[in-house]
Design a protein around this motif. Sequence first.
Motif: not given
Length: 424
Positions: A180-209
């Motif tokens: 799961x490549x999240x836009x922001x740290x807050x998004x990643x934190x919420x995914x982690x709270x849903x059970x996503x393992x740390x190794x499956x999370x990345x934070x990239x910023x928004x690709x819309x930029x």
Amino acid sequence: MARLLYSILFYLLLPLVLLRLAYRALKAPDYRHRVAERFGFFRSSPPPGGLWVHAVSVGETIAAAPLIRHYLQQHPDLPVTVTTMTPTGSERVRALFGNRVFHVYAPYDTPDSIRRFLRRIRPRAAVIMETEVWPNMVCQTAASGVPVVLANARLSAKSAAGYQRAGALSKPVMRAFYRIVAQHQADARRFAELGVEPHALRVSGSIKFDLTLEETQRRSARELRQSLGSDRPVWIAASTHEGEDELLLAAHRKLLTQLPEALLILVPRHPERFDSVARLIENQAMSYLRRSASTGDTGSIQVLLGDTMGELLVLLGCADVAFIGGSLVPHGGHNSLEAAAWGLPILTGHSDFNFADISQRLEEAGALIKTDAQEIGAVLTSLLANQGKRESMGSAALAVMEGNRGALATLIAEIDAALASGAE
């Protein structure tokens, strides 16, 4: 068990889903075409072992475009399949890529539809844009050995709470993602709270930029602007919703009292509203031309109705000021970065919760002004009469774009890893 119950419920609701599709077809006839694709039935198939990108509609397709373009250019032997849910998304895919990608509608989230789709596509990796998380789509794809990447992912506190309430269904789905490549740290934190393992999370910023304008788009915009009148003031109201067009036409009428040569390019978000918006313009007794018209004197009209598909970026390139729709009504706004990529000063209403972070960055940089229906006419008049202010805001918009690029490279690295994993 939770996903089984979900699937049974989806089957039971299919008649209502089809009735809703038929209802939408009354307003947008394209919804009645290619219905079989939504159940995994289609004639041709791409070569196996490719990349599958799911982008629900226009906004997600535009966001995915740099990613898709990268693989078409850098990996020309890799088949790319793009799925959407809406006809407008489908048209956008065709306008951007033509036959260079294989495109069908995404299947409904029933086990048999997903199974048929995967058997025909046989991807090596799958990319789902933003928040289009369907339990069977994700879990069956992952179970078939295909790594699934959730790209440019957003998760609001409200949505996270909803997923938590349905934890028995949502947590296995979230854990099925390869990354799961999240836009922001807050998004990643919420995914982690849903059970996503740390190794499956990345934070990239928004690709819309990472949006890049092609030279063909720049050339088309220059040619159209010349035909509209290079010296006249032009503003665009992009992606408008029902209830906004009347307000924007009223603002344009006020503007015309100060700048009688001014032109409004009015672009409704949904094609089924083109005719009704045309009637609104007629009721205002304004001279106008539909963009789809093959002939007409564009140099003397007061409104150009953008009633074609896939041209919003070109139409934005013709303007001096951009208003982003869906923000004068409680819809939550649309992406301002397409206007920012042209270096335009940007106006929005106050309803921008869908793109709050982007709006905040642009506003803090001095590139965006929030206004309302009563003030927009005055703000427009001031901006269109002040070239220095427009240039300052436009430069700030470009600086925001440049300062936030880089998410695409992070996402591509994760997809490359998924492709390599899927090939094992």
